[in-house]
Design a protein around this motif. Structure first.
Motif, PDB file in Angstrom:
ATOM      1  N   ARG A 197       0.931  -1.303  -0.050  1.00  0.00           N
ATOM      2  CA  ARG A 197       0.046   0.108  -0.067  1.00  0.00           C
ATOM      3  C   ARG A 197       0.805   1.204   0.045  1.00  0.00           C
ATOM      4  NH1 ARG A 197      -2.312   4.124   2.689  1.00  0.00           N
ATOM      5  NH2 ARG A 197      -0.851   3.518   4.567  1.00  0.00           N
ATOM      6  N   LEU A 198       0.945   1.838  -1.200  1.00  0.00           N
ATOM      7  CA  LEU A 198       1.636   3.228  -1.236  1.00  0.00           C
ATOM      8  C   LEU A 198       0.915   4.269  -0.557  1.00  0.00           C
ATOM      9  CD1 LEU A 198       2.491   2.939  -5.143  1.00  0.00           C
ATOM     10  CD2 LEU A 198       3.871   2.109  -2.885  1.00  0.00           C
ATOM     11  N   PRO A 199       1.534   5.343  -0.189  1.00  0.00           N
ATOM     12  CA  PRO A 199       0.826   6.517   0.743  1.00  0.00           C
ATOM     13  C   PRO A 199      -0.400   6.861   0.057  1.00  0.00           C
ATOM     14  CG  PRO A 199       3.068   6.701   0.823  1.00  0.00           C
ATOM     15  CD  PRO A 199       2.898   5.659  -0.376  1.00  0.00           C
ATOM     16  N   GLU A 200      -0.246   7.095  -1.503  1.00  0.00           N
ATOM     17  CA  GLU A 200      -1.495   7.646  -2.129  1.00  0.00           C
ATOM     18  C   GLU A 200      -2.585   6.702  -2.070  1.00  0.00           C
ATOM     19  OE1 GLU A 200       2.558   8.665  -4.483  1.00  0.00           O
ATOM     20  OE2 GLU A 200       1.648   6.854  -3.208  1.00  0.00           O
ATOM     21  N   ILE A 201      -2.309   5.531  -1.732  1.00  0.00           N
ATOM     22  CA  ILE A 201      -3.734   4.525  -1.884  1.00  0.00           C
ATOM     23  C   ILE A 201      -4.134   4.636  -0.492  1.00  0.00           C
ATOM     24  CG2 ILE A 201      -4.402   2.321  -2.474  1.00  0.00           C
ATOM     25  CD1 ILE A 201      -2.025   1.932  -3.947  1.00  0.00           C
ATOM     26  N   ASP A 202      -4.925   5.795  -0.356  1.00  0.00           N
ATOM     27  CA  ASP A 202      -5.687   5.724   1.058  1.00  0.00           C
ATOM     28  C   ASP A 202      -7.120   5.939   1.112  1.00  0.00           C
ATOM     29  OD1 ASP A 202      -5.956   8.058  -0.090  1.00  0.00           O
ATOM     30  OD2 ASP A 202      -5.536   9.482   1.493  1.00  0.00           O
ATOM     31  N   ARG A 203      -7.579   5.279  -0.242  1.00  0.00           N
ATOM     32  CA  ARG A 203      -8.941   5.113  -0.576  1.00  0.00           C
ATOM     33  C   ARG A 203      -9.043   4.516  -1.917  1.00  0.00           C
ATOM     34  NH1 ARG A 203      -9.916  11.484  -0.866  1.00  0.00           N
ATOM     35  NH2 ARG A 203      -8.452  11.071   0.867  1.00  0.00           N
ATOM     36  N   ILE A 204     -10.323   4.182  -2.573  1.00  0.00           N
ATOM     37  CA  ILE A 204     -10.282   3.566  -4.007  1.00  0.00           C
ATOM     38  C   ILE A 204      -9.736   4.332  -5.126  1.00  0.00           C
ATOM     39  CG2 ILE A 204     -11.831   2.792  -5.658  1.00  0.00           C
ATOM     40  CD1 ILE A 204     -13.819   1.949  -3.573  1.00  0.00           C
ATOM     41  N   ILE A 205      -8.752   4.245  -5.631  1.00  0.00           N
ATOM     42  CA  ILE A 205      -8.187   5.067  -6.741  1.00  0.00           C
ATOM     43  C   ILE A 205      -8.406   4.359  -8.106  1.00  0.00           C
ATOM     44  CG2 ILE A 205      -6.092   6.195  -7.570  1.00  0.00           C
ATOM     45  CD1 ILE A 205      -6.490   7.016  -5.102  1.00  0.00           C
ATOM     46  N   LEU A 206      -9.104   5.409  -8.921  1.00  0.00           N
ATOM     47  CA  LEU A 206      -9.488   4.758 -10.396  1.00  0.00           C
ATOM     48  C   LEU A 206      -8.638   5.717 -11.421  1.00  0.00           C
ATOM     49  CD1 LEU A 206     -13.275   4.918 -10.359  1.00  0.00           C
ATOM     50  CD2 LEU A 206     -11.722   2.889  -9.815  1.00  0.00           C
ATOM     51  N   GLN A 207      -8.070   5.019 -12.307  1.00  0.00           N
ATOM     52  CA  GLN A 207      -7.266   5.409 -13.362  1.00  0.00           C
ATOM     53  C   GLN A 207      -7.840   4.841 -14.752  1.00  0.00           C
ATOM     54  OE1 GLN A 207      -2.947   5.180 -12.379  1.00  0.00           O
ATOM     55  NE2 GLN A 207      -2.685   7.046 -13.772  1.00  0.00           N
ATOM     56  N   PRO A 208      -8.645   5.688 -15.548  1.00  0.00           N
ATOM     57  CA  PRO A 208      -9.117   5.176 -16.826  1.00  0.00           C
ATOM     58  C   PRO A 208      -7.961   5.119 -17.610  1.00  0.00           C
ATOM     59  CG  PRO A 208     -10.422   7.087 -16.133  1.00  0.00           C
ATOM     60  CD  PRO A 208      -9.277   7.050 -15.205  1.00  0.00           C
ATOM     61  N   GLY A 209      -8.155   4.081 -18.561  1.00  0.00           N
ATOM     62  CA  GLY A 209      -7.048   3.897 -19.815  1.00  0.00           C
ATOM     63  C   GLY A 209      -7.405   3.605 -21.031  1.00  0.00           C
ATOM     64  N   PRO A 210      -6.899   3.680 -21.990  1.00  0.00           N
ATOM     65  CA  PRO A 210      -7.351   3.400 -23.508  1.00  0.00           C
ATOM     66  C   PRO A 210      -8.157   1.939 -23.736  1.00  0.00           C
ATOM     67  CG  PRO A 210      -5.084   3.321 -23.400  1.00  0.00           C
ATOM     68  CD  PRO A 210      -5.399   3.735 -21.934  1.00  0.00           C
ATOM     69  N   THR A 211      -7.595   0.957 -22.831  1.00  0.00           N
ATOM     70  CA  THR A 211      -8.282  -0.275 -22.962  1.00  0.00           C
ATOM     71  C   THR A 211      -8.773  -0.812 -21.568  1.00  0.00           C
ATOM     72  OG1 THR A 211      -6.155  -1.584 -22.198  1.00  0.00           O
ATOM     73  CG2 THR A 211      -6.144  -0.881 -24.662  1.00  0.00           C
ATOM     74  N   GLY A 212      -9.186   0.004 -20.709  1.00  0.00           N
ATOM     75  CA  GLY A 212      -9.711  -0.688 -19.529  1.00  0.00           C
ATOM     76  C   GLY A 212      -9.647   0.325 -18.356  1.00  0.00           C
ATOM     77  N   MET A 213     -10.054   0.080 -17.293  1.00  0.00           N
ATOM     78  CA  MET A 213     -10.135   0.597 -16.066  1.00  0.00           C
ATOM     79  C   MET A 213      -9.324   0.222 -15.024  1.00  0.00           C
ATOM     80  SD  MET A 213     -11.133   3.277 -14.050  1.00  0.00           S
ATOM     81  CE  MET A 213     -12.925   3.955 -14.975  1.00  0.00           C
ATOM     82  N   ALA A 214      -8.118   1.079 -14.747  1.00  0.00           N
ATOM     83  CA  ALA A 214      -7.215   0.297 -13.368  1.00  0.00           C
ATOM     84  C   ALA A 214      -7.680   0.902 -12.143  1.00  0.00           C
ATOM     85  CB  ALA A 214      -5.872   0.827 -13.857  1.00  0.00           C
ATOM     86  N   GLY A 215      -7.196   0.630 -11.049  1.00  0.00           N
ATOM     87  CA  GLY A 215      -7.650   0.908  -9.728  1.00  0.00           C
ATOM     88  C   GLY A 215      -6.936   0.236  -8.870  1.00  0.00           C
ATOM     89  N   PHE A 216      -7.017   0.752  -7.599  1.00  0.00           N
ATOM     90  CA  PHE A 216      -6.406   0.632  -6.544  1.00  0.00           C
ATOM     91  C   PHE A 216      -7.371   0.335  -5.108  1.00  0.00           C
ATOM     92  CE2 PHE A 216      -3.440   2.174  -9.336  1.00  0.00           C
ATOM     93  CZ  PHE A 216      -2.492   1.391  -9.417  1.00  0.00           C
TER      94      PHE A 216
END
Length: 379
Positions: free
Chosen positions: A193-212
């Motif tokens: 768990r990196l410090p930025e992952i303190d909630r659900i994180i979404l990153q849309p991309g060209p071929t799908g949805m990434a998340g943490f």
């Protein structure tokens, strides 16, 4: 009704939660059968999202405190970012009035199963592993359950909590009704768990949805929803290069995951995303269904387990309220659950269509907030 016997088929999250509620909250004699060999072999996947409504339901069966102690309680639901990490939008959670549950609690699936199993045994639920049923034969005053090992027992009621591939479902709704593949599959793997992952994180991309998703003080899991035809999904050694290819072009957290934590020997889980909302009634005679067997929820809102746990609590409440009369209890249970579960199933499908580029103009954040607002209300 305390001398009534109930068999719960399935020792997953929904089955264990239902068994606890039936035993602890309704005073029933409950046995759970699970075809897997033990609590650990019955666990699939990596981590799980527990929204505030899930925490309320877990609180009702005495498991919320342990989940919060061993998980990660986020102060906000989540946020969405672009390929380079620039924030696009915040996703705020609706607070449950009078409670101080986290906006979202993340926990590993093995730990959640351990918590539920320990609580079930504590309240007097009998759990039988390596046990599966062969047939159910209903009578006016009970159900004869014949097991695959040749034995048989009689129960007053049977609860089907045996998931997406439910065998009990055919005894209630027929063999034709099954969840369908929506055209997406989800990659998942654990990571620090990196410090930025303190909630659900979404990153849309060209071929799908990434998340943490944070699932512990030092642990998180990564997911990627990708579009595949069912027979084109990667298998075995194909999974790692397929995921790595999907992640090309990402910066920030997803780029870091790709470059630092995604390795050929990584334990990557790939699961098809399937959906179902069965029409009422969810019972026939003395057999009733809960969880994925009647409302298979894709993971876009983190509500699959939450809805199954709510099912069990409502079922226990209605059986206690109606005492010896199971028919009105089952009717009331379905009436309380149907529209709530349908909202979740339908919204998840809409988000999936948006992720696949088939729903232009759709506001996934507004749709998520609407569901969270609705589920903050009592089940």
């Amino acid at each position: 009704m305390s001398d009534r016997s109930i068999l719960v088929v399935g020792g997953g999250i929904g089955g264990l939660a239902t068994a606890i509620a039936l035993r602890a909250n309704a005073g029933l004699d409950v046995t759970v059968i699970e075809k897997q060999a033990d609590v650990h072999s019955s666990v699939f996947g990596v981590g799980i999202i527990q929204p505030a409504n899930a925490m309320r339901a877990l609180d009702a069966i005495g498991c919320a405190e342990a989940c919060m102690a061993d998980g990660y309680g986020a102060t906000e639901w989540g946020s969405m970012h672009d390929l380079d990490g620039g924030k696009l939008r915040d996703m705020t959670a609706t607070r449950i009035e009078g409670a101080e549950y986290p906006a979202m609690n993340g926990i590993t699936r093995p730990r959640l199963h351990e918590i539920l199993t320990a609580r079930a045994l504590e309240v007097g639920v009998v759990i039988r592993y390596s046990t599966a049923f062969d047939t159910l034969e209903q009578h006016e005053d009970g159900v004869t359950v014949r097991f695959e090992d040749g034995g048989s027992e009689r129960y007053d009621l049977v609860v089907g909590a045996d998931g997406v591939r439910s065998k009990v479902r055919e005894h209630v709704l027929g063999v034709e009704l099954r969840p369908y593949y929506i055209g997406q599959s989800a990659f998942r793997l654990n990571m620090p768990r990196l410090p930025e992952i303190d909630r659900i994180i979404l990153q849309p991309g060209p071929t799908g949805m990434a998340g943490f998703v944070p699932i512990g003080k030092d642990l998180a899991y990564f997911f990627f929803n990708a579009e595949y035809e069912r027979d084109q999904r990667p298998k075995g050694d194909e999974i790692y290069p397929a995921l790595k290819q999907h992640l090309e072009g990402f910066g920030w957290l997803t780029g870091q995951l790709r470059d630092e934590f995604l390795r050929p020997d990584a334990d990557i889980v790939l699961r098809p995303e399937e959906s179902l909302i069965a029409r009422a009634p969810w019972h026939r005679g003395r057999v009733v269904l809960i969880g994925d067997s009647v409302h298979t929820v894709t993971p876009h809102l983190g509500q699959g387990a939450a809805q199954a746990i709510e099912d069990g609590i409502v079922l226990a409440e209605e059986l206690r309220r109606h005492d010896d009369d199971h028919e009105p209890a089952f009717d009331a249970y379905t009436a309380r659950r149907y529209e709530r579960c349908k909202l979740v199933v339908d919204t998840c499908l809409a988000i999936a269509e948006w992720e696949k580029g088939q729903k232009p103009g759709f506001d996934n954040i507004a749709a998520t907030n609407l569901v969270l607002d609705t589920l903050a209300q009592q089940y």
